[in-house]
Design an enzyme around this catalytic site. Structure first.
Site, PDB file in Angstrom:
ATOM      1  N   ASP A  67      49.648  19.660  34.349  1.00  0.00           N
ATOM      2  CA  ASP A  67      50.272  19.680  34.994  1.00  0.00           C
ATOM      3  C   ASP A  67      49.364  21.407  35.894  1.00  0.00           C
ATOM      4  O   ASP A  67      48.633  21.637  35.320  1.00  0.00           O
ATOM      5  CB  ASP A  67      52.025  20.375  34.557  1.00  0.00           C
ATOM      6  CG  ASP A  67      51.716  20.939  33.310  1.00  0.00           C
ATOM      7  OD1 ASP A  67      51.169  21.581  33.176  1.00  0.00           O
ATOM      8  OD2 ASP A  67      52.739  20.390  32.535  1.00  0.00           O
ATOM      9  N   ASP A 136      65.169  22.622  27.659  1.00  0.00           N
ATOM     10  CA  ASP A 136      66.272  22.010  28.468  1.00  0.00           C
ATOM     11  C   ASP A 136      65.621  20.946  28.693  1.00  0.00           C
ATOM     12  O   ASP A 136      66.330  19.702  29.307  1.00  0.00           O
ATOM     13  CB  ASP A 136      66.349  22.214  29.712  1.00  0.00           C
ATOM     14  CG  ASP A 136      65.182  22.472  31.098  1.00  0.00           C
ATOM     15  OD1 ASP A 136      64.357  22.353  30.017  1.00  0.00           O
ATOM     16  OD2 ASP A 136      64.883  22.618  31.943  1.00  0.00           O
ATOM     17  N   HIS A 138      62.746  19.132  29.323  1.00  0.00           N
ATOM     18  CA  HIS A 138      61.429  19.367  30.274  1.00  0.00           C
ATOM     19  C   HIS A 138      60.403  19.507  29.069  1.00  0.00           C
ATOM     20  O   HIS A 138      59.924  19.288  28.507  1.00  0.00           O
ATOM     21  CB  HIS A 138      61.371  19.924  31.118  1.00  0.00           C
ATOM     22  CG  HIS A 138      60.963  21.319  30.643  1.00  0.00           C
ATOM     23  ND1 HIS A 138      61.624  22.481  30.832  1.00  0.00           N
ATOM     24  CD2 HIS A 138      59.928  21.146  30.467  1.00  0.00           C
ATOM     25  CE1 HIS A 138      60.624  23.529  30.939  1.00  0.00           C
ATOM     26  NE2 HIS A 138      59.657  22.649  30.530  1.00  0.00           N
ATOM     27  N   GLU A 143      61.759  18.580  34.998  1.00  0.00           N
ATOM     28  CA  GLU A 143      63.057  19.506  35.218  1.00  0.00           C
ATOM     29  C   GLU A 143      64.167  18.151  34.642  1.00  0.00           C
ATOM     30  O   GLU A 143      63.894  16.987  34.767  1.00  0.00           O
ATOM     31  CB  GLU A 143      62.911  20.194  36.177  1.00  0.00           C
ATOM     32  CG  GLU A 143      62.622  21.239  36.378  1.00  0.00           C
ATOM     33  CD  GLU A 143      62.417  22.887  35.300  1.00  0.00           C
ATOM     34  OE1 GLU A 143      63.173  22.516  34.353  1.00  0.00           O
ATOM     35  OE2 GLU A 143      61.558  23.242  35.497  1.00  0.00           O
TER      36      GLU A 143
END
Length: 261
Positions: A67, A136, A138, A143
């Site tokens: 990324d 979370d 991800h 996300e």
């Protein structure tokens, strides 16, 4: 999905680095997908030590970025291109042309996303993709509620992810970009082997949801359950909420040595 529980981050890094070394012996020009952040550093340090000691030849390895931030100037020290060159490519003694990644400063960002997806396919696909996991759930910058079939694309970061990443920008959240390019979950799942490393108690709930919860977009990492060769390496703290931890320890302790990572 194979779950391996190790004592600490250093042990996890050594285990995964050994797996990469074995891959490079079988396939010297393997395309390695790399992640950024603090979690994978023990992997890169252990792999570099093996290269410097002459125990593995990484000279033909290729490196693919997972990324990238959108909008950071070229050469910014916290662009993921700069980070990967600094933490992986240069320590392994590779040339810059061994590296491939998306162009986060392109005028046509969507075009850059599509071009990177095509470049990965043209390179023969990723042989081993390293992954971290967010609190979370991800992976990459996919996300919660990202499509499980998503391709490389633009994403808007959650406030929590920007807070988590502010430490790389001197603690100033205003310096953390709002947008990123990330390989999509569908793109990630095309790698031949997925290896996720998670350490620390703060990742325990996300690890449990990934391994033992349902496959659900609310926990993007749970998509690893759909992959035919996914390995999750966790330290004791990150494994603390796994209901089947005893089973994972038993299966790994009795795993045939010839199977490798």
């Amino acid at each position: 999905m194979e779950v391996v529980i190790v004592q600490d981050a250093k042990a996890g890094g050594e285990l995964i680095a050994q797996g990469i070394a074995e891959l490079l012996r079988r396939r010297p020009d393997a395309l390695l997908g790399v992640a950024t952040g603090s979690t994978p550093l023990p992997i890169y340090e252990a792999l570099t030590a093996k290269v410097l000691a002459g125990r593995v030849d990484a000279s033909r390895a290729r490196i693919a970025q997972l990324d990238e931030y959108v909008g950071l100037p070229a050469g910014h020290p916290e662009s993921y291109r700069s980070v990967v060159l600094r933490e992986v490519v240069e320590p392994l003694g590779l040339d810059a042309d061994a590296f491939m990644g998306p162009d986060g400063s392109a005028e046509d960002v969507q075009g850059a996303c599509e071009a990177y997806d095509a470049a990965l396919a043209a390179a023969g696909g990723v042989d081993l993709q390293l992954l971290g996991i967010g609190t979370d759930g991800h992976i990459g910058f996919n996300e919660p509620c990202s499509s499980l079939a998503s391709r490389t694309r633009i994403k808007t970061l959650t406030q929590q992810t920007r807070v988590d990443n502010a430490r790389f920008f001197g603690g100033d959240i205003e310096q953390v970009p709002h947008h990123v390019i990330t390989q999509g979950i569908g793109t990630i799942l095309e790698a031949r082997h997925l290896v996720l490393l998670a350490t620390g108690e703060g990742k325990a709930e996300a690890v449990a949801a990934t391994v033992e919860g349902p496959v659900a977009a609310v926990c993007p990492a749970s998509a690893l359950q759909l992959h035919p060769h996914a390995t999750v390496v966790v330290d004791e703290a990150a494994a603390s909420k796994l209901k089947l931890a005893h089973y994972f320890r038993h299966t790994y302790a009795n795993k045939p040595q010839w199977q490798g990572l």
